[in-house]
Motif scaffolding. Structure first.
Motif, short mmCIF file in Angstrom:
data_model
loop_
_atom_site.label_atom_id
_atom_site.label_comp_id
_atom_site.label_asym_id
_atom_site.label_seq_id
_atom_site.Cartn_x
_atom_site.Cartn_y
_atom_site.Cartn_z
N PRO A 54 -2.39 -14.37 -0.55
CA PRO A 54 -2.93 -13.24 -1.33
C PRO A 54 -4.45 -13.28 -1.37
N SER A 55 -5.05 -12.11 -1.36
CA SER A 55 -6.49 -12.00 -1.54
C SER A 55 -6.80 -12.05 -3.03
N PRO A 56 -8.04 -12.35 -3.39
CA PRO A 56 -8.40 -12.36 -4.82
C PRO A 56 -8.13 -11.02 -5.50
N THR A 57 -8.38 -9.91 -4.79
CA THR A 57 -8.15 -8.61 -5.43
C THR A 57 -6.66 -8.32 -5.60
N LEU A 58 -5.82 -8.82 -4.69
CA LEU A 58 -4.37 -8.64 -4.88
C LEU A 58 -3.93 -9.29 -6.18
N THR A 59 -4.40 -10.50 -6.41
CA THR A 59 -4.01 -11.21 -7.63
C THR A 59 -4.45 -10.43 -8.87
N THR A 60 -5.67 -9.93 -8.86
CA THR A 60 -6.18 -9.16 -10.01
C THR A 60 -5.41 -7.86 -10.19
N ASP A 61 -5.23 -7.13 -9.09
CA ASP A 61 -4.57 -5.83 -9.18
C ASP A 61 -3.09 -5.97 -9.55
N ARG A 94 -1.41 -6.87 8.38
CA ARG A 94 -0.95 -5.57 8.88
C ARG A 94 -0.23 -5.74 10.22
N LYS A 95 -0.76 -6.59 11.08
CA LYS A 95 -0.16 -6.80 12.40
C LYS A 95 1.26 -7.33 12.27
N ALA A 96 1.47 -8.28 11.35
CA ALA A 96 2.81 -8.85 11.17
C ALA A 96 3.79 -7.80 10.68
N ILE A 140 8.65 -7.20 -1.43
CA ILE A 140 7.73 -6.19 -0.91
C ILE A 140 6.74 -6.90 0.01
N PHE A 141 6.47 -6.26 1.15
CA PHE A 141 5.58 -6.83 2.15
C PHE A 141 4.29 -6.01 2.15
N VAL A 142 3.18 -6.65 1.79
CA VAL A 142 1.90 -5.94 1.68
C VAL A 142 0.85 -6.66 2.52
N PRO A 143 -0.04 -5.89 3.16
CA PRO A 143 -1.11 -6.51 3.95
C PRO A 143 -2.29 -6.90 3.06
N THR A 144 -2.92 -8.00 3.41
CA THR A 144 -4.12 -8.41 2.67
C THR A 144 -5.35 -8.46 3.56
N ASP A 145 -5.21 -8.08 4.83
CA ASP A 145 -6.36 -8.03 5.73
C ASP A 145 -6.86 -6.60 5.88
N VAL A 146 -6.67 -5.81 4.83
CA VAL A 146 -7.14 -4.42 4.79
C VAL A 146 -8.08 -4.30 3.59
N THR A 151 -4.48 -2.51 -0.23
CA THR A 151 -3.54 -3.51 -0.76
C THR A 151 -3.02 -3.08 -2.12
N ARG A 152 -3.92 -2.61 -3.00
CA ARG A 152 -3.49 -2.16 -4.33
C ARG A 152 -2.54 -0.98 -4.25
N ASP A 153 -2.84 -0.02 -3.38
CA ASP A 153 -1.98 1.15 -3.25
C ASP A 153 -0.57 0.73 -2.83
N CYS A 154 -0.49 -0.24 -1.92
CA CYS A 154 0.82 -0.75 -1.50
C CYS A 154 1.54 -1.42 -2.66
N LEU A 155 0.81 -2.17 -3.47
CA LEU A 155 1.45 -2.81 -4.63
C LEU A 155 2.07 -1.77 -5.54
N HIS A 156 1.34 -0.72 -5.85
CA HIS A 156 1.85 0.31 -6.76
C HIS A 156 3.08 1.00 -6.17
N GLU A 157 2.98 1.41 -4.92
CA GLU A 157 4.09 2.16 -4.32
C GLU A 157 5.33 1.29 -4.13
N GLU A 158 5.16 0.10 -3.58
CA GLU A 158 6.33 -0.70 -3.23
C GLU A 158 6.92 -1.44 -4.43
N LEU A 159 6.08 -1.89 -5.35
CA LEU A 159 6.64 -2.55 -6.53
C LEU A 159 7.41 -1.55 -7.38
#
Length: 413
Positions: A54-61, A94-96, A140-146, A151-159
């Motif tokens: 996880p990126s630092p912003t993923l953890t915060t968001d 994202r590639k994975a 939920i599978f979210v990219p962190t190299d974007v 990443t936050r938008d994916c968290l909201h939609e997929e969670l």
């Protein structure tokens, strides 16, 4: 880098009768149109754990999102380090993700924990939403190299999909559950839907009629402001309109095929009297598809989109997206005053919608328009203010410059 703090979600403006219809379509149907035999949700406390990188912003968001789900939707949901959590957030690349699903930015799947497991179980009963009677394990599978916002938008939609709705409805103006992707964070309507899903009157295994019978009482309790006669019910989205819009906006077809699909969708929308946000989105798509090849036609399409959005309530973020395109056209054609007319009222909508990418683009377009109007001091202030939002919305100033060059034909940095 700037980030949003206090959520600004507004409660839904529609009647409870309309919301009940939306609820059933969101929770008891798939995007394919297939009806689900059973209502499903998690029963009992819900836990969320993060795996991967996880990126630092993923953890915060993620923390902000869980807080909102607890306080706004009333869910019993907490973050944990337990590997057997109800919901796993698998932070990957994202590639994975696109090795498994080439068109997906992120996705959600039941009863698996890794991409390798999903690859093996895909198209089996194990990962079938329609085969479930109760939700117990979802990843939920979210990219962190974007960019942080992606990443936050994916968290909201997929969670939120892991917790509840499996469907998206083009007719919804005030929801993230819409394939137009104009809302990027959960709205007040979305929180009400989730709160209703986890109401004590409902439980996993109920059929559509059983759920429908309980909804009036639940919504009267949770949303007393919605206890009024319904407005005119919006027509269902025709399958052929939806299929043409998917073709128009997917990258698979060539530009000519995509534009023809958008034009066919527009004919269907007019014939079926889809004068709500769907007509606005259809015109917006035509504007996007002709922006380089026929700027004049694109400008007219964007103006039509803006007018349809303006005629429907709850469309501030929609109008702001279109305004960025109209403002860009105005600047390319030497009309900074016209650009400001559309851009300035849209900035507050981007803030309320927590869309940093849109906000930074609007601010930079405003900066360019001010500079051309001889207001250099204000222009420099707007430019500086935009850069912090750009780092969150686009990930880097370089990416922002590239996007703006495509949007405007120049780089106002």
């Amino acid at each position: 880098m700037r980030v949003f703090s206090t959520p600004r979600a507004r409660p839904p403006a529609r009647s409870n009768a309309e919301i009940a219809r939306d609820f059933l379509d969101l929770t008891m149907r798939m995007e394919s149109g297939r009806y689900l035999p059973y209502f499903t949700r998690f029963e009992g406390p819900i836990t969320v754990a993060v795996r991967g990188t996880p990126s630092p912003t993923l953890t915060t968001d993620l923390g902000r999102l869980i807080y909102r789900l607890r306080t706004e939707a009333g869910l019993d949901i907490t973050q944990t380090s337990n590997p057997d959590a109800s919901i796993i957030v698998n932070a990957t690349t994202r590639k994975a993700i696109q090795k498994v699903l080439p068109q997906a930015a992120c996705f959600v799947a039941p009863n698996v924990s890794t991409l390798a497991e999903y690859r093996l179980a895909r198209r089996t009963k194990l990962t079938s939403w329609s085969a479930m009677r109760e939700r117990k394990k979802i990843t939920i599978f979210v990219p962190t190299d974007v960019s942080p916002q992606e990443t936050r938008d994916c968290l909201h939609e997929e969670l939120s999909q892991a917790l509840g709705p499996l469907n998206d409805l083009y007719r919804l103006a005030d929801s993230i559950y819409n394939d137009d992707n104009l809302h990027t964070v959960l709205t007040g309507f979305d929180m009400l839907i989730l709160k209703t899903i986890y109401a004590p009157e409902l439980h996993s295994g109920m059929n559509r009629r059983q759920v429908a019978n309980r909804l009036p009482e639940i919504l009267a309790r949770l949303n007393p402001a919605g206890q009024r006669p319904p407005g005119k019910l919006q027509p269902y989205t025709p399958k052929e309109w939806r299929e043409n819009m998917i073709t128009a906006l997917a990258p698979g077809a060539n530009m000519g095929q995509r534009l023809r699909a958008a034009e066919t969708a527009l004919q269907i929308a007019k014939a079926r009297n889809l004068t709500d946000v769907r007509m606005g989105y259809n015109w917006y798509a035509i504007g996007l598809l002709t922006e380089r090849s026929d700027p004049e036609r694109s400008f007219v399409a964007f103006q039509n989109a803006y007018q349809y959005y303006q005629a429907n309530s709850g469309t501030d973020i929609h109008k702001a997206q279109v305004a960025s395109r109209i403002g860009s056209y105005a600047l390319r054609n030497g009309n900074p005053s016209m650009a400001l007319k559309y851009i300035e009222p849209s900035i507050s909508a981007a803030i309320k919608g927590e869309n940093a990418a849109l906000l930074s683009a609007l601010m930079l377009l405003r900066s360019e328009a001010l500079m051309r109007n001889g207001m250099a001091t204000d222009a420099r202030a707007a430019r500086v203010d935009s850069l912090g939002w750009a780092r969150y919305g686009f990930g880097s100033e370089r990416e922002l410059k590239q996007r703006l060059r495509v949007l405007t034909g120049f780089s106002p940095l």
